[in-house]
Design an enzyme around this catalytic site. Structure first.
Site, PDB file in Angstrom:
ATOM      1  N   GLY A  11      35.051  47.730  55.739  1.00 44.62           N
ATOM      2  CA  GLY A  11      36.220  47.927  55.359  1.00 44.62           C
ATOM      3  C   GLY A  11      36.372  47.365  56.613  1.00 44.62           C
ATOM      4  N   PHE A  14      41.595  47.770  60.625  1.00 36.83           N
ATOM      5  CA  PHE A  14      42.254  47.590  61.873  1.00 36.83           C
ATOM      6  C   PHE A  14      40.871  47.610  61.964  1.00 36.83           C
ATOM      7  CE2 PHE A  14      46.672  47.640  60.341  1.00 36.83           C
ATOM      8  CZ  PHE A  14      47.173  46.524  61.305  1.00 36.83           C
ATOM      9  N   GLU A 175      61.890  52.189  57.128  1.00 34.92           N
ATOM     10  CA  GLU A 175      61.610  50.260  57.413  1.00 34.92           C
ATOM     11  C   GLU A 175      62.377  49.870  55.709  1.00 34.92           C
ATOM     12  OE1 GLU A 175      58.722  50.101  60.812  1.00 34.92           O
ATOM     13  OE2 GLU A 175      57.623  49.491  59.337  1.00 34.92           O
TER      14      GLU A 175
END
Ligand SMILES: Cc1cc2nc3c(=O)[nH]c(=O)nc-3n(C[C@H](O)[C@H](O)[C@H](O)COP(=O)(O)OP(=O)(O)OC[C@H]3O[C@@H](n4cnc5c(N)ncnc54)[C@H](O)[C@@H]3O)c2cc1C
Length: 440
Positions: A11, A14, A175
């Protein structure tokens, strides 16, 4: 163990990227495996889905980010399993299947995917927002709805095509809804002749009693007021009962819509199944205070796909948790390989949460600081720019934001189907649609 210990990271989000960077000066070999070739800045995905930014402005090639890190290499491939006894991960790449990649230390940072809460049949009609391909597919859907409406005679079809439903009023739903409102009322309104984009309905649904449920009540209320001022219909307190080609059913009422977007649940990657270890109810791997898996000190699970309690509460699935855990796991491995002192157990430092609601308005909650309005919006913009992966992206996004702020023009309004035609295709209607008649 190899002469130079090998750390395999699965992965390049982040968490995984933070681990790789933390090992930059360690005497280890780092192999980072990801099924995409890019690190994605997910917090700005909604801006790609609503045409503010282009895909290339929020993603960077992982190979480029780690290019100067001599001890790190990158493999493009999908991990499908782990053999804990042989200490290897099983990888599929474009031309080879089930390739074992051995490790001495393993970091699993494989994130989450969409969860339809047991209603997987909704996925076909209500795509979620998690990858760049998802964002482009949603952008295609939104823009295509206006194109179809412009060429359509039947006013009933106009109504269905120009009704946008978002399921889930967390940060992503809020959002997205506010960004669609600004897109249709400002940018598109000037350019269509036969339909009026200002008449588009944007409906935000959630079974919870308030929007942004993880924020303080006052901030939730101001976000809701702001949404309503932008023309978003907010309907709370009822679960969606049905989603199909004709729209959604909620509280027994059918809302006809050709564009439904799923912004509700997430489910972890199958890391728990690969490892065959205990998970929480959501399926996230239960990890120990040093982020390792019980009885496997050499395997760490971090970020969204891990479950760890702090002060009696589970840590949230946010980028800060993943990054801090990534750095911690890297430091821990570094200390082990140099025979240094083991760090204290992991502790998350919460810097706060933010969500943006259209132009000039955001909510920010950090400890006792609760802010809603323009200052929070400026802080939101500054922090997001700061956390974008590379300085070229920071500059490009900054310039685009200033341009969009001043002119209302968007960065990328192309309808491109090469990311996944299945998802962007409008479902066929039962009655043939009426196209523009020749005498108009
Ligand atoms: C739309 C959206 C908006 C968000 N907004 C915010 C926000 O404003 N603030 C905030 O703090 N957080 C936000 N988040 C959450 C944040 O992005 C996540 O918490 C964070 O990305 C978690 O990091 P991670 O490393 O655990 O997983 P990710 O960053 O998701 O990375 C997982 C990586 O693993 C790779 N991968 C997965 N499975 C495999 C496999 N089998 N083989 C190989 N590679 C694999 C994926 O390709 C991906 O690169 C948002 C998330 C989304 C989806």
């Amino acid at each position: 163990m190899r002469e130079i210990p090998r750390v395999v990271i699965v992965g390049g989000g982040f968490g995984g990227l933070a681990t790789a960077k933390a090992l930059k000066h360690s005497p280890v070999e780092v192999i980072l495996i990801d099924r995409t070739n890019h690190h994605l800045f997910q917090p700005l995905l909604y801006q790609v889905a609503t045409s503010v930014l282009a895909p290339g402005q929020i993603g960077s090639p992982i190979r480029g980010i780690l290019g100067k890190q001599q001890n790190a290499s990158v493999i493009l491939g999908e991990v499908t399993g782990i053999d804990k006894d042989r200490r290897c991960v099983i990888v599929n790449s474009a031309d080879r299947a089930d390739v074992p990649v051995p490790y001495d230390y393993l970091i699993l940072a494989t994130g989450v995917t969409h969860s339809y809460f047991g209603h997987n049949e909704f996925e076909k009609f209500a795509p979620g927002l998690k990858t760049l391909a998802d964002a482009v597919a949603i952008r295609n859907r939104i823009l295509s709805a206006f194109e179809l409406a412009e060429a359509e005679e039947d006013p009933v079809r106009h109504r269905d095509l120009l009704t946008f439903v978002l399921v889930g009023a967390g940060p992503t739903g809020v959002e997205m809804a506010s960004a669609i409102a600004i897109l249709v009322r400002n940018t598109l309104a000037r350019e269509f002749r036969r339909v009026n984009p200002r008449t588009a309905r944007i409906i935000l649904l959630d079974m919870a009693p308030r929007v942004l449920g993880t924020f303080a009540e006052g901030l939730s209320e101001s976000a809701r007021d702001r949404l309503q001022a932008l023309g978003v219909e907010v309907r709370l307190g009822h679960a969606v009962e049905q989603i199909d080609a004709d729209g959604v059913v909620v509280a027994g009422e059918r809302i006809a819509s050709k564009t439904v977007i799923w912004t509700a649940g997430v489910a972890p990657s199958p890391a728990g199944k690969w490892l065959n270890v205990a998970t929480d109810r959501a399926g996230r791997v239960r990890i120990q205070p040093d982020l390792s898996v019980p009885r496997h000190a050499e395997i760490f699970v971090i970020g969204d796909t891990a479950s760890l309690d702090q002060d009696g509460k589970p840590l949230p699935g946010v980028a800060q948790v993943a990054m801090q855990q990534g750095r911690y796991a890297g430091d821990l491995i570094h200390q082990w390989v140099i025979d240094g002192p083991a760090p204290k157990p992991f502790r998350y430092f919460d810097k706060g949460n933010m969500a943006v609601v259209g132009k000039n308005f955001a909510v920010l909650q950090s400890g006792k600081i609760h802010l809603g309005g323009f200052v929070a919006w400026l802080a939101w913009a500054g922090i997001h720019l700061q956390f974008l992966g590379q300085s070229s992206l920071r500059l490009s996004v900054f310039v685009q934001w200033v341009w969009t702020y001043l002119t209302g023009q968007r960065g990328s309004r192309l309808i491109v189907n090469h990311y996944g035609p299945e998802r962007t295709k409008q479902e066929p209607t039962e009655a043939p649609a009426q196209l523009i008649s020749s005498n108009k």
